[in-house]
Design a protein around this motif. Sequence first.
Motif, PDB file in Angstrom:
ATOM      1  N   SER A 195       0.738  -1.182  -0.110  1.00 52.93           N
ATOM      2  CA  SER A 195      -0.109  -0.149  -0.015  1.00 52.93           C
ATOM      3  C   SER A 195       0.947   1.365  -0.053  1.00 52.93           C
ATOM      4  CB  SER A 195      -0.945   0.016   1.206  1.00 52.93           C
ATOM      5  OG  SER A 195      -1.444   1.175   1.485  1.00 52.93           O
ATOM      6  N   PRO A 196       0.521   2.180  -0.790  1.00 52.45           N
ATOM      7  CA  PRO A 196       1.531   3.465  -0.752  1.00 52.45           C
ATOM      8  C   PRO A 196       1.268   4.121   0.572  1.00 52.45           C
ATOM      9  CG  PRO A 196      -0.732   3.765  -2.044  1.00 52.45           C
ATOM     10  CD  PRO A 196      -0.406   2.388  -1.617  1.00 52.45           C
ATOM     11  N   HIS A 197       0.117   3.861   1.403  1.00 56.05           N
ATOM     12  CA  HIS A 197       0.061   4.518   2.547  1.00 56.05           C
ATOM     13  C   HIS A 197       0.346   3.724   3.866  1.00 56.05           C
ATOM     14  CE1 HIS A 197      -2.199   7.410   0.276  1.00 56.05           C
ATOM     15  NE2 HIS A 197      -2.955   6.615  -0.178  1.00 56.05           N
ATOM     16  N   LEU A 198       1.203   2.635   3.576  1.00 56.45           N
ATOM     17  CA  LEU A 198       2.012   1.797   4.513  1.00 56.45           C
ATOM     18  C   LEU A 198       2.504   2.722   5.789  1.00 56.45           C
ATOM     19  CD1 LEU A 198       1.895  -0.800   5.889  1.00 56.45           C
ATOM     20  CD2 LEU A 198       3.677  -1.452   4.442  1.00 56.45           C
ATOM     21  N   PHE A 199       3.421   3.537   5.266  1.00 53.83           N
ATOM     22  CA  PHE A 199       4.397   4.455   6.218  1.00 53.83           C
ATOM     23  C   PHE A 199       3.453   5.232   7.179  1.00 53.83           C
ATOM     24  CE2 PHE A 199       7.007   7.886   7.014  1.00 53.83           C
ATOM     25  CZ  PHE A 199       8.054   7.298   7.730  1.00 53.83           C
ATOM     26  N   ASP A 200       2.424   5.622   6.707  1.00 55.76           N
ATOM     27  CA  ASP A 200       1.518   6.300   7.587  1.00 55.76           C
ATOM     28  C   ASP A 200       1.306   5.386   8.898  1.00 55.76           C
ATOM     29  OD1 ASP A 200       1.615   8.386   6.020  1.00 55.76           O
ATOM     30  OD2 ASP A 200      -0.269   8.210   5.273  1.00 55.76           O
ATOM     31  N   ALA A 201       0.823   4.358   8.552  1.00 51.55           N
ATOM     32  CA  ALA A 201       0.730   3.152   9.792  1.00 51.55           C
ATOM     33  C   ALA A 201       1.727   2.863  10.587  1.00 51.55           C
ATOM     34  CB  ALA A 201      -0.043   2.014   9.061  1.00 51.55           C
ATOM     35  N   PHE A 202       2.799   2.917  10.037  1.00 49.51           N
ATOM     36  CA  PHE A 202       4.106   2.441  10.633  1.00 49.51           C
ATOM     37  C   PHE A 202       4.396   3.680  11.524  1.00 49.51           C
ATOM     38  CE2 PHE A 202       8.868   2.785  10.851  1.00 49.51           C
ATOM     39  CZ  PHE A 202       8.944   1.417  11.277  1.00 49.51           C
ATOM     40  N   THR A 203       4.112   4.923  11.099  1.00 46.41           N
ATOM     41  CA  THR A 203       4.556   6.057  12.117  1.00 46.41           C
ATOM     42  C   THR A 203       3.524   6.845  12.860  1.00 46.41           C
ATOM     43  OG1 THR A 203       4.228   7.537  10.174  1.00 46.41           O
ATOM     44  CG2 THR A 203       6.517   6.778  10.466  1.00 46.41           C
ATOM     45  N   PRO A 204       3.594   6.434  14.059  1.00 41.42           N
ATOM     46  CA  PRO A 204       2.359   6.996  15.029  1.00 41.42           C
ATOM     47  C   PRO A 204       2.151   8.628  14.963  1.00 41.42           C
ATOM     48  CG  PRO A 204       3.714   5.481  16.478  1.00 41.42           C
ATOM     49  CD  PRO A 204       4.581   5.856  15.121  1.00 41.42           C
ATOM     50  N   SER A 205       3.149   9.164  14.432  1.00 44.86           N
ATOM     51  CA  SER A 205       2.886  10.617  14.446  1.00 44.86           C
ATOM     52  C   SER A 205       1.805  11.087  13.271  1.00 44.86           C
ATOM     53  CB  SER A 205       4.221  11.327  13.918  1.00 44.86           C
ATOM     54  OG  SER A 205       4.835  10.726  12.710  1.00 44.86           O
ATOM     55  N   SER A 206       1.636   9.980  12.563  1.00 43.76           N
ATOM     56  CA  SER A 206       0.279  10.258  11.511  1.00 43.76           C
ATOM     57  C   SER A 206      -1.000  10.432  12.139  1.00 43.76           C
ATOM     58  CB  SER A 206       0.317   9.040  10.591  1.00 43.76           C
ATOM     59  OG  SER A 206      -0.016   7.887  11.245  1.00 43.76           O
ATOM     60  N   LEU A 207      -1.234   9.925  13.330  1.00 38.23           N
ATOM     61  CA  LEU A 207      -2.374  10.314  14.140  1.00 38.23           C
ATOM     62  C   LEU A 207      -2.515  11.694  14.422  1.00 38.23           C
ATOM     63  CD1 LEU A 207      -2.637   7.491  16.753  1.00 38.23           C
ATOM     64  CD2 LEU A 207      -4.324   8.030  15.022  1.00 38.23           C
ATOM     65  N   ALA A 208      -1.457  12.346  14.745  1.00 34.31           N
ATOM     66  CA  ALA A 208      -1.446  13.834  15.011  1.00 34.31           C
ATOM     67  C   ALA A 208      -1.490  14.659  13.777  1.00 34.31           C
ATOM     68  CB  ALA A 208      -0.223  14.350  15.890  1.00 34.31           C
ATOM     69  N   VAL A 209      -1.146  14.211  12.705  1.00 33.53           N
ATOM     70  CA  VAL A 209      -0.946  14.706  11.477  1.00 33.53           C
ATOM     71  C   VAL A 209      -2.512  14.752  11.000  1.00 33.53           C
ATOM     72  CG1 VAL A 209      -0.459  14.616   9.064  1.00 33.53           C
ATOM     73  CG2 VAL A 209       1.386  14.200  10.600  1.00 33.53           C
ATOM     74  N   GLU A 210      -3.258  13.752  11.089  1.00 35.96           N
ATOM     75  CA  GLU A 210      -4.622  13.574  10.543  1.00 35.96           C
ATOM     76  C   GLU A 210      -5.595  14.568  11.436  1.00 35.96           C
ATOM     77  OE1 GLU A 210      -5.586  12.255   7.996  1.00 35.96           O
ATOM     78  OE2 GLU A 210      -4.105  10.727   7.379  1.00 35.96           O
ATOM     79  N   VAL A 211      -5.342  14.692  12.663  1.00 39.24           N
ATOM     80  CA  VAL A 211      -6.295  15.563  13.577  1.00 39.24           C
ATOM     81  C   VAL A 211      -5.930  16.903  13.159  1.00 39.24           C
ATOM     82  CG1 VAL A 211      -6.558  16.004  15.774  1.00 39.24           C
ATOM     83  CG2 VAL A 211      -6.378  13.702  15.332  1.00 39.24           C
ATOM     84  N   ALA A 212      -4.643  17.128  13.097  1.00 38.98           N
ATOM     85  CA  ALA A 212      -4.282  18.600  12.712  1.00 38.98           C
ATOM     86  C   ALA A 212      -5.041  19.127  11.391  1.00 38.98           C
ATOM     87  CB  ALA A 212      -2.544  18.690  12.667  1.00 38.98           C
ATOM     88  N   TRP A 213      -4.805  18.151  10.246  1.00 35.63           N
ATOM     89  CA  TRP A 213      -5.541  18.662   9.230  1.00 35.63           C
ATOM     90  C   TRP A 213      -6.990  18.759   9.147  1.00 35.63           C
ATOM     91  CZ3 TRP A 213      -2.734  14.291   5.569  1.00 35.63           C
ATOM     92  CH2 TRP A 213      -1.514  14.857   5.375  1.00 35.63           C
TER      93      TRP A 213
END
Length: 431
Positions: free
Chosen positions: A146-164
Amino acid sequence: MQGPSERADHVKRSVAITGIGVVAPGGVGKKAFWDLMVSGRTATRTISFFDPSRFRSQVAAEVDFDPNRYGLTAREIRRMDRAAQLAVVSTRECLLDSGLEFAELDPHRVGVSVGSAVGGTTRLEAEYQVLSDSGRTWEVDAGYLSPHLFDAFTPSSLAVEVAWAAGAEGPATVVSTGCTSGLDSVGHARDLIAEGSADVMIAGGADTPISPIAVACFDAIKATTPRNDDPEHASRPFDRTRNGFVLAEGAAMFVLEELEHARARGAHVYGVIAGYATRCNAFHMTGLKPEGREMADAIRGALDQARLPAEAVDYVNAHGSGTKQNDRHETGAFKDTLGDHAYRVPVSSIKSMVGHSLGAIGSIEIAACALAMEHGAVPPTANLHEPDPECDLDYVPNEARERRVDAVLSVGSGFGGFQSAMVLARPGAAS
């Protein structure tokens, strides 16, 4: 918002909760969540996300969640791990609930703090199953990646999605302190506002650990209940027959802002975060000493910060995981810190109804505490029919109780020795 000179005296910057969003087992949205709380019903059931028959513990508290129904686009669904989806949906609810016009705020003064214990575990495991052909091959084919697998690997993506979702361009953090993550993330956000680093914070927790790898991990240490024949009554905090916690998933997010700003705009204030403290016992990864000294120290720190005596606490939201050692550990901590008042104040565990969602549960419990103050009722401890003689406090068995609540103590305990405590209060109840 306040200017730089006014931010200097952080001692006077009280922090209010003005928006609440919840995605929890038993219902999506704060109303459905509170209805479950006061009903005393349980949302625990046999795991349906995968075949659990090979596991020791086969029960969980799952969220009935259709991302399409709750406004996520096809692209968002593909991009986000399930934990991020729950976080974004609960964020959207809390933003709307707050009544804040975020487009009118300085985005650099709006921050994010999200708690999570296991991050993108759901997506990571699902992708591994595809890449390895369910573990049959070591030589994976990157064409299936998946092209989005790295987002799952990095917990920081949670903060990114909420910030967006909030348009926040200020401090953005993921707090991962095990099962206290959802409490610690809100405490961190509160501190950022109090010290003047932000004016508004979107804070809370999200976790979706109901996956084979997480279930296997807890099976290995026998922390979860094997009561598979009666899933609705499997979570039994403080009951003599308890034998482990029920794994769960969920999310809760909050809008936090400086109290005077909230009042100036006529916002509805659920309560202020009057005190917060956290400690670590540096003792054992999963073990706890029965006297509860470290939790007691965190409770004292939170009460001292709130400038409230023990007698001012109207309700205690317990960690109440349903393991033998935890329930005795925190019972000892309550007696140590609250003295005789420990026998008079109602104490309950909502994990009896919605299970233990690891890094999310601390935030879900804060939502329950804020709504208890809002509605003048204390949630019960479900499935409490045979009290453990060593857990001899008022654990509000099975039925909610009407009670005016001006100050609430909520506590959390996490593997690794983390012990956290937070005091919520009506404005004016704390100094």
